[in-house]
Design an enzyme around this catalytic site. Structure first.
Site, PDB file in Angstrom:
ATOM      1  N   ARG A 113       0.841  -1.198   0.000  1.00 44.39           N
ATOM      2  CA  ARG A 113       0.000   0.000   0.000  1.00 44.39           C
ATOM      3  C   ARG A 113       0.880   1.254   0.000  1.00 44.39           C
ATOM      4  O   ARG A 113       1.944   1.297   0.643  1.00 44.39           O
ATOM      5  CB  ARG A 113      -0.880  -0.016   1.250  1.00 44.39           C
ATOM      6  CG  ARG A 113      -1.871   1.129   1.387  1.00 44.39           C
ATOM      7  CD  ARG A 113      -2.973   1.029   0.396  1.00 44.39           C
ATOM      8  NE  ARG A 113      -4.139   1.841   0.790  1.00 44.39           N
ATOM      9  CZ  ARG A 113      -5.032   2.285  -0.078  1.00 44.39           C
ATOM     10  NH1 ARG A 113      -4.906   2.020  -1.363  1.00 44.39           N
ATOM     11  NH2 ARG A 113      -6.074   2.988   0.339  1.00 44.39           N
ATOM     12  N   THR A 168      -8.781   0.458  -8.906  1.00 49.16           N
ATOM     13  CA  THR A 168      -8.284  -0.903  -8.842  1.00 49.16           C
ATOM     14  C   THR A 168      -8.563  -1.869  -9.979  1.00 49.16           C
ATOM     15  O   THR A 168      -9.404  -1.653 -10.833  1.00 49.16           O
ATOM     16  CB  THR A 168      -8.713  -1.600  -7.531  1.00 49.16           C
ATOM     17  OG1 THR A 168     -10.079  -1.857  -7.541  1.00 49.16           O
ATOM     18  CG2 THR A 168      -8.370  -0.772  -6.347  1.00 49.16           C
ATOM     19  N   THR A 212      -3.883  -1.073  -7.548  1.00 47.23           N
ATOM     20  CA  THR A 212      -4.618   0.177  -7.756  1.00 47.23           C
ATOM     21  C   THR A 212      -3.727   1.391  -7.957  1.00 47.23           C
ATOM     22  O   THR A 212      -2.589   1.418  -7.492  1.00 47.23           O
ATOM     23  CB  THR A 212      -5.526   0.440  -6.533  1.00 47.23           C
ATOM     24  OG1 THR A 212      -6.311   1.610  -6.758  1.00 47.23           O
ATOM     25  CG2 THR A 212      -4.705   0.630  -5.271  1.00 47.23           C
ATOM     26  N   GLU A 218      -5.978   4.098  -7.630  1.00 49.69           N
ATOM     27  CA  GLU A 218      -7.129   4.706  -6.954  1.00 49.69           C
ATOM     28  C   GLU A 218      -8.137   5.253  -7.934  1.00 49.69           C
ATOM     29  O   GLU A 218      -8.919   4.488  -8.459  1.00 49.69           O
ATOM     30  CB  GLU A 218      -6.706   5.769  -5.937  1.00 49.69           C
ATOM     31  CG  GLU A 218      -7.558   5.750  -4.686  1.00 49.69           C
ATOM     32  CD  GLU A 218      -8.725   6.723  -4.731  1.00 49.69           C
ATOM     33  OE1 GLU A 218      -9.645   6.575  -3.924  1.00 49.69           O
ATOM     34  OE2 GLU A 218      -8.721   7.629  -5.551  1.00 49.69           O
ATOM     35  N   GLU A 275      -3.606   8.069  -4.132  1.00 49.54           N
ATOM     36  CA  GLU A 275      -4.039   7.226  -3.017  1.00 49.54           C
ATOM     37  C   GLU A 275      -4.272   7.984  -1.715  1.00 49.54           C
ATOM     38  O   GLU A 275      -5.020   7.528  -0.850  1.00 49.54           O
ATOM     39  CB  GLU A 275      -3.005   6.133  -2.782  1.00 49.54           C
ATOM     40  CG  GLU A 275      -3.597   4.821  -2.396  1.00 49.54           C
ATOM     41  CD  GLU A 275      -4.441   4.224  -3.514  1.00 49.54           C
ATOM     42  OE1 GLU A 275      -5.641   3.999  -3.274  1.00 49.54           O
ATOM     43  OE2 GLU A 275      -3.914   3.992  -4.611  1.00 49.54           O
ATOM     44  N   ASP A 281      -7.678   8.496  -0.118  1.00 47.20           N
ATOM     45  CA  ASP A 281      -8.364   7.469   0.660  1.00 47.20           C
ATOM     46  C   ASP A 281      -8.326   7.773   2.160  1.00 47.20           C
ATOM     47  O   ASP A 281      -8.997   7.106   2.949  1.00 47.20           O
ATOM     48  CB  ASP A 281      -7.752   6.085   0.405  1.00 47.20           C
ATOM     49  CG  ASP A 281      -8.434   5.352  -0.742  1.00 47.20           C
ATOM     50  OD1 ASP A 281      -9.465   5.836  -1.231  1.00 47.20           O
ATOM     51  OD2 ASP A 281      -7.928   4.289  -1.152  1.00 47.20           O
ATOM     52  N   SER A 327     -10.524  -0.426   0.715  1.00 48.41           N
ATOM     53  CA  SER A 327     -11.604  -1.406   0.630  1.00 48.41           C
ATOM     54  C   SER A 327     -11.178  -2.654  -0.124  1.00 48.41           C
ATOM     55  O   SER A 327     -11.975  -3.596  -0.244  1.00 48.41           O
ATOM     56  CB  SER A 327     -12.814  -0.800  -0.080  1.00 48.41           C
ATOM     57  OG  SER A 327     -13.302   0.315   0.620  1.00 48.41           O
ATOM     58  N   GLY A 371     -13.528  -1.553  -7.478  1.00 52.81           N
ATOM     59  CA  GLY A 371     -14.830  -0.933  -7.260  1.00 52.81           C
ATOM     60  C   GLY A 371     -14.942  -0.001  -6.079  1.00 52.81           C
ATOM     61  O   GLY A 371     -16.044   0.262  -5.612  1.00 52.81           O
ATOM     62  N   GLY A 372     -13.814   0.517  -5.537  1.00 54.98           N
ATOM     63  CA  GLY A 372     -13.902   1.440  -4.417  1.00 54.98           C
ATOM     64  C   GLY A 372     -14.546   0.779  -3.210  1.00 54.98           C
ATOM     65  O   GLY A 372     -14.350  -0.409  -2.939  1.00 54.98           O
TER      66      GLY A 372
END
Length: 631
Positions: A135, A438, A456, A458, A482, A485, A511, A537-538
């Site tokens: 991440r 993503t 991703t 984002e 990112e 988020d 997510s 898909g967030g």
């Protein structure tokens, strides 16, 4: 030419041909009156109260599902899937194949993921199951008011996204390098060959990429390098089938292949990233060379929970925080077990209103806990010091008791967080805000080693900034956004901190929900691998994956039929139904229960591979371009 390659090329040709045929519509049910992109009753709140789609819809292409005997690769673009299959055939393992897939996705699906972003990876090598966290992180000099304007209020979302302010330290390449060094089979450099070859020779622009470029509002005007690469001199996106070459991306991949992640995170590529981020005229960011050089992936045991369906026991494993996906899915499925959901089969191939009421109520409860507690565990303590506290059966039974059941049941509309265990710090719930992004990759090799990886940058096309070293080569790679988020608002009106606020070196809550599903042995030990699955898909990733798990484990559907089911969910607000996929009577029945119902595009991108007696069966989302290939 082999049968698989022929099928792959036919898939590419078929998808390209769709551009001349218009959008392929999803199976629908008759609706009375015109149905807009979002359908609601007069007087309902503003549309900003529902999560927007991370990427625009590009129609529906029916998928048959694919059965393979030896191994299988599932990815969001046929060219990327073919790259993974090439690596498996060359003797690579599932991990090697996933890396090759990722490098091609960064070329052919640049709007969703790439080397300028991050990823979560589950890898089961047959001996151990580990969760790898690549991440992005916040730069060292950010402050918690990063996304507040001069008036102290949160910035409009895309004002924050477009430019350098939103860019986090990319982590996917260092993470993949570290796990491949430990558990890969082929030489690192070999995994980059398909993407390098394709970037130099060019690839045909797909219908989905063309459509997203045509609908994109910010990319062309924000970054001249990206504009020159993705659009013609007339300002129009390259047409479907146009051969797009990216020599700069090929050159960067050659450097990473020969010198490792340091080629990306140090030296001239790192300098180009920092120059791009800090030099944005309207919205500069904080990314520094020291941030890139200091990035470290994380590895930990997977977060797993037990689940029972149709008298069979399973173990479902995913990512721990900063991903919220596994926790939320585990809570939703666990809460449903304490309701009458199991007594409600599909009706005419769809979940009925009674089941949808129970599901969306469970979702509201899970999302309330998510907003209250989940963030980077290096900065925020889990309730009671253990994230499993949120998955304890006793706690989930208490939460389920809040759901009204029966013919006269009413929706709670908005749930409050529970208290699974004590906390040291009083936290405020995070306000709702958009979440994006993503792509997903699933691979199972001939030895049963398995990858589930969600990756991703984002938002669609990330921060809308393309990194190019300035050596006269066209193209490059896109940077993530990112950091959006994180919660834009760091504290509530009473001054209580929000768990997912911006802090230096912190990883934003996600997510993303890569999942591996196992059987459970009678003695309680983990059994054989049964499925690898995930989706983009967030915030709605949680519902897309939960739907697929429930469809396969409870309703006995194969992966493709489960993926094909209509999408639905709630993020602790309106009940969301996929547009034109439910009968008007279903939506009306939910409204009669007091729910605020919105019918919207819900563009999932699910990929799943199931173990079967004949080998492996794969499914790919008809809402995107993915296929499953194997031998």
């Amino acid at each position: 030419m082999t049968q698989v390659l022929t099928r792959s090329l036919l898939a590419v040709a078929f998808l390209s041909a769709l551009a001349g045929c218009g959008t392929v519509q999803a199976p629908s049910v008759p609706a009375s009156g015109a149905q807009a992109a979002v359908t609601s009753r007069p007087g309902t709140p503003a549309l900003s109260t529902i999560p927007p789609n991370p990427e625009a819809s590009s129609g529906w292409t029916g998928k048959p599902g694919w059965q393979w005997q030896k191994h299988a690769v599932a990815a969001a673009n046929p060219l990327a899937t073919q790259a993974g299959l090439e690596i498996l055939r060359a003797g690579g393992n599932a991990l090697d194949a996933a890396i090759a897939v990722q490098m091609v996705l960064g070329l052919v699906e640049p709007q969703s993921s790439g080397i300028g972003g991050g990823a979560f990876l589950l890898y089961d090598d047959g001996k151990s199951l580990l969760a790898w966290d690549g991440r992005e992180t916040a730069p060292a000099t950010v402050r918690e008011d990063l996304f507040l304007g001069p008036d102290g209020k949160a910035l409009p979302f895309h004002q924050a996204v477009v430019g350098g302010r939103s860019v986090g330290v990319p982590g996917v390449v260092p993470m993949l390098e570290q796990v491949q060094r430990r558990q890969g089979k082929l030489p690192w450099a070999r995994l980059f060959a398909p993407a390098i070859r394709m970037a130099e020779a060019g690839f045909p622009v797909s219908p989905r990429l063309h459509r997203l470029l045509a609908s994109e509002k910010y990319l062309r005007d924000n970054d001249s390098t990206a504009a020159a690469y993705f659009y013609g001199t007339d300002g129009q996106p390259w047409p479907v089938g146009h051969v797009l070459r990216n020599p700069e991306y090929a050159a960067v991949l050659r450097g990473i292949a020969s010198k490792g992640s340091r080629f990306l995170m140090r030296g001239e590529v790192a300098q180009a990233m920092v120059r791009t981020v800090q030099g944005h005229a309207a919205n500069p960011g904080k990314l520094a060379l020291s941030d890139l050089a200091g990035y470290q992936p994380r590895v930990s045991p997977a977060l797993c929970f037990d689940y029972e369906a149709v008298a069979r026991r399973y173990e479902i494993c995913g990512m721990p925080p900063p991903s919220s996906g596994t926790l939320a899915i585990g809570q939703i499925l666990g809460i449903l077990r304490h309701t009458d959901a199991a007594k409600l089969p599909l009706q005419q191939g769809q979940p009925n209103a009674d089941w949808l009421h129970l599901y969306t109520e469970a979702a509201r409860l899970a999302f309330a806990d998510r907003a209250q507690y989940v963030a980077d565990p290096a900065f925020v303590q889990a309730p009671g010091g253990n994230w499993q506290s949120m998955l304890q059966p006793v706690y989930l039974q208490q939460r389920a008791a809040l759901i009204q059941q029966g013919p006269q049941a009413k929706s709670m509309k908005t749930a409050e967080p529970g208290q699974p265990a004590s906390l040291r710090v009083a936290l405020a719930p995070m306000p709702a805000q958009p979440e994006y992004g993503t792509s997903h990759i699933s691979v199972i090799d001939a030895q049963g080693r398995a990858v589930s990886m969600t990756t991703t940058i984002e938002d669609q096309f990330g921060s809308r900034m393309m990194v190019n070293r300035g050596k006269g080569l066209a193209g490059g790679f896109l940077l993530n956004n990112e950091l959006t988020d994180f919660s834009f608002t760091p504290r509530d009106a009473a001054g209580r901190p929000i768990a997912n606020r911006v802090q230096p070196g912190k990883r934003p809550r996600s997510s993303m929900a890569p999942i591996l599903v196992y059987g459970k042995q009678p003695d309680g030990r983990r059994g054989e691998l049964l499925m690898s699955a995930g989706s983009p898909g967030g915030a709605l990733i949680i519902h897309y994956v939960a739907k697929t798990l429930y469809g396969t484990l409870n309703w006995g559907l194969d992966a493709q039929r489960a993926i094909d089911l209509p999408n639905f969910g709630s993020t602790n607000g309106p009940t969301l139904l996929e547009q034109k996929r439910f009968a008007p009577a279903t939506a009306e029945a939910l409204r009669q229960r007091g729910a605020e119902v919105r019918e919207i595009d819900m563009t999932s991108g699910l990929q799943a591979i199931q173990k079967t007696p004949r080998g492996y069966f794969g499914g790919a989302d008809p809402r995107r371009e993915g296929v499953v290939l194997g031998d």
